[in-house]
Design an enzyme around this catalytic site. Structure first.
Site, PDB file in Angstrom:
ATOM      1  N   GLY A   1      52.679 122.450  79.181  1.00 44.44           N
ATOM      2  CA  GLY A   1      53.068 123.012  77.899  1.00 44.44           C
ATOM      3  C   GLY A   1      53.942 122.057  77.114  1.00 44.44           C
ATOM      4  O   GLY A   1      54.103 120.877  77.476  1.00 44.44           O
ATOM      5  N   ASP A   2      54.554 122.576  76.046  1.00 41.44           N
ATOM      6  CA  ASP A   2      55.364 121.720  75.178  1.00 41.44           C
ATOM      7  C   ASP A   2      56.572 121.136  75.911  1.00 41.44           C
ATOM      8  O   ASP A   2      57.005 120.023  75.610  1.00 41.44           O
ATOM      9  CB  ASP A   2      55.820 122.513  73.952  1.00 41.44           C
ATOM     10  CG  ASP A   2      54.661 122.836  73.017  1.00 41.44           C
ATOM     11  OD1 ASP A   2      53.808 121.953  72.820  1.00 41.44           O
ATOM     12  OD2 ASP A   2      54.602 123.959  72.492  1.00 41.44           O
TER      13      ASP A   2
ATOM     14  N   ASN B   1      57.348 117.191  76.177  1.00 47.10           N
ATOM     15  CA  ASN B   1      58.656 116.663  75.787  1.00 47.10           C
ATOM     16  C   ASN B   1      59.245 115.802  76.896  1.00 47.10           C
ATOM     17  O   ASN B   1      59.801 114.727  76.633  1.00 47.10           O
ATOM     18  CB  ASN B   1      59.604 117.807  75.453  1.00 47.10           C
ATOM     19  CG  ASN B   1      61.008 117.326  75.142  1.00 47.10           C
ATOM     20  OD1 ASN B   1      61.862 117.246  76.026  1.00 47.10           O
ATOM     21  ND2 ASN B   1      61.271 117.014  73.891  1.00 47.10           N
TER      22      ASN B   1
ATOM     23  N   LYS C   1      54.613 115.619  58.368  1.00 47.49           N
ATOM     24  CA  LYS C   1      53.654 114.590  58.773  1.00 47.49           C
ATOM     25  C   LYS C   1      54.273 113.807  59.919  1.00 47.49           C
ATOM     26  O   LYS C   1      55.461 113.516  59.920  1.00 47.49           O
ATOM     27  CB  LYS C   1      53.325 113.660  57.608  1.00 47.49           C
ATOM     28  CG  LYS C   1      52.570 114.337  56.475  1.00 47.49           C
ATOM     29  CD  LYS C   1      52.248 113.340  55.368  1.00 47.49           C
ATOM     30  CE  LYS C   1      51.487 114.016  54.237  1.00 47.49           C
ATOM     31  NZ  LYS C   1      51.185 113.058  53.139  1.00 47.49           N
TER      32      LYS C   1
ATOM     33  N   ASP D   1      55.626 109.989  58.563  1.00 49.67           N
ATOM     34  CA  ASP D   1      56.204 109.759  57.238  1.00 49.67           C
ATOM     35  C   ASP D   1      57.659 109.319  57.277  1.00 49.67           C
ATOM     36  O   ASP D   1      58.292 109.128  56.236  1.00 49.67           O
ATOM     37  CB  ASP D   1      56.053 111.003  56.355  1.00 49.67           C
ATOM     38  CG  ASP D   1      56.791 112.231  56.920  1.00 49.67           C
ATOM     39  OD1 ASP D   1      57.361 112.116  58.021  1.00 49.67           O
ATOM     40  OD2 ASP D   1      56.769 113.284  56.265  1.00 49.67           O
TER      41      ASP D   1
ATOM     42  N   LEU E   1      60.181 111.077  58.128  1.00 46.50           N
ATOM     43  CA  LEU E   1      61.052 112.168  57.688  1.00 46.50           C
ATOM     44  C   LEU E   1      60.981 113.343  58.664  1.00 46.50           C
ATOM     45  O   LEU E   1      59.958 113.553  59.320  1.00 46.50           O
ATOM     46  CB  LEU E   1      60.649 112.651  56.291  1.00 46.50           C
ATOM     47  CG  LEU E   1      60.728 111.639  55.147  1.00 46.50           C
ATOM     48  CD1 LEU E   1      60.058 112.208  53.902  1.00 46.50           C
ATOM     49  CD2 LEU E   1      62.179 111.275  54.855  1.00 46.50           C
TER      50      LEU E   1
ATOM     51  N   GLU F   1      63.008 122.993  75.291  1.00 48.67           N
ATOM     52  CA  GLU F   1      64.179 122.788  76.145  1.00 48.67           C
ATOM     53  C   GLU F   1      65.420 123.335  75.444  1.00 48.67           C
ATOM     54  O   GLU F   1      65.697 122.978  74.293  1.00 48.67           O
ATOM     55  CB  GLU F   1      64.355 121.300  76.444  1.00 48.67           C
ATOM     56  CG  GLU F   1      63.189 120.688  77.209  1.00 48.67           C
ATOM     57  CD  GLU F   1      62.947 121.367  78.544  1.00 48.67           C
ATOM     58  OE1 GLU F   1      63.919 121.599  79.286  1.00 48.67           O
ATOM     59  OE2 GLU F   1      61.781 121.702  78.833  1.00 48.67           O
TER      60      GLU F   1
END
Length: 295
Positions: A64-65, A69, A215, A218, A220, A275
């Protein structure tokens, strides 16, 4: 022995039949894929490091995420030397928000693994928060608080839009965090905040688009902040959520910034790509086009 492509697979997913079938499918196509299964969360950085020492050029995060990470952080290291290995994504989580933002076909795991093994990579930005790195979204405030304390309500809190948002606030008697937004070159902004998301990518909370203009390349970070004072209009809030970039918004504020700092009068929960973090001060920045990701 050199393993050019390694899959770092979450331990609980490694023995799932659909994972084994995906690995078998790509190997039948002639792809030389080494599968590594860390014993626990703490082992992931070491396993990634050892794979790199054996000459791995592409590390695929299978999970998963949170797993993505962990692998991304292991590749980025201290953030001072650009990683030489690429990151692939094999989405095995419940939400798969980062994979969703990449446009990967999460419902077709064989295709996802094939893409992770064979497609060319592209450089993406890496977000930094208090010297920790993230590639998807950092969320703070009541959404992250619910994630940390009552996970069963997370999807209800973030996935149900403005009406569920207000309902959760009232039901749990949540009070806004008071603090300050500090942007270099600007006067500090004082105010209250109930929910905040800092997006390098789009999605958090199981598909809620918290940074619609984000994005990956970018330079940012997209900051979305929601402030709700007593007597706030539910209709106004919903309208502003539908038009977050409107400069006349009173409750929903959207900024695109390369760096900023958020101070809170009391410790605030933050969710960093899955997390948990609990701090009063959050310093955000960006490493432009720092990590090569396959998608």
């Amino acid at each position: 022995m050199t393993d050019k492509t390694c899959l770092i697979c979450h331990r609980k997913s490694a023995n799932e039949p659909y994972v084994k079938e995906a690995v078998k499918a790509v190997r039948k196509e002639g792809i030389d894929l080494r599968v590594l299964v860390p014993f626990n969360k703490a082992e992931k950085p070491r396993v990634v490091r050892e794979a790199l020492e054996r000459g791995a050029e592409r590390i695929i995060a299978g999970g998963g995420d949170g797993t993505i990470n962990a692998v991304a952080n292991a590749l980025v290291g201290n953030g001072k030397t650009r990683p030489t290995a690429e990151l692939g994504v094999f989405p095995l989580g419940t939400a798969n928000d980062f994979a969703r933002g990449l446009g990967l076909p999460s419902e077709n795991l064989v295709e996802c693994l094939r893409i992770a093994c064979t497609r060319e990579s592209r450089p993406i930005d890496v977000g930094v928060m208090n010297k920790r790195f993230f590639i998807n979204v950092a969320s703070a405030g009541f959404g992250a608080e619910i994630t940390a304390t009552t996970p069963i309500n997370l999807k209800k809190a973030l996935g149900g839009g403005a009406y569920t948002l207000m309902g959760m606030v009232k039901a749990l008697q949540l009070t806004p965090y008071r603090g300050q937004l500090i942007v270099p070159g600007e006067k500090p902004i004082d105010g209250s905040m109930l929910f905040m998301a800092v997006g390098n990518n789009h999605f958090a909370g199981g598909g809620f688009d918290v940074a619609p203009n984000a994005k990956l390349d970018d330079g940012l970070l997209d900051l979305t902040a929601i402030s709700l004072e007593p007597g706030a209009s539910l209709v106004d809030l919903k309208n502003e959520l539908d038009d977050p970039m409107n400069p006349d918004n009173k409750h929903v504020h959207y900024r695109q910034l390369p760096e900023f700092t958020l101070r809170s009068e009391r410790k605030m929960h933050c969710n960093l790509d899955g997390e948990p973090v609990l701090k009063k001060k959050f310093r955000f920045g960006i490493l432009p086009s720092y990590l090569s990701v396959v998608y």
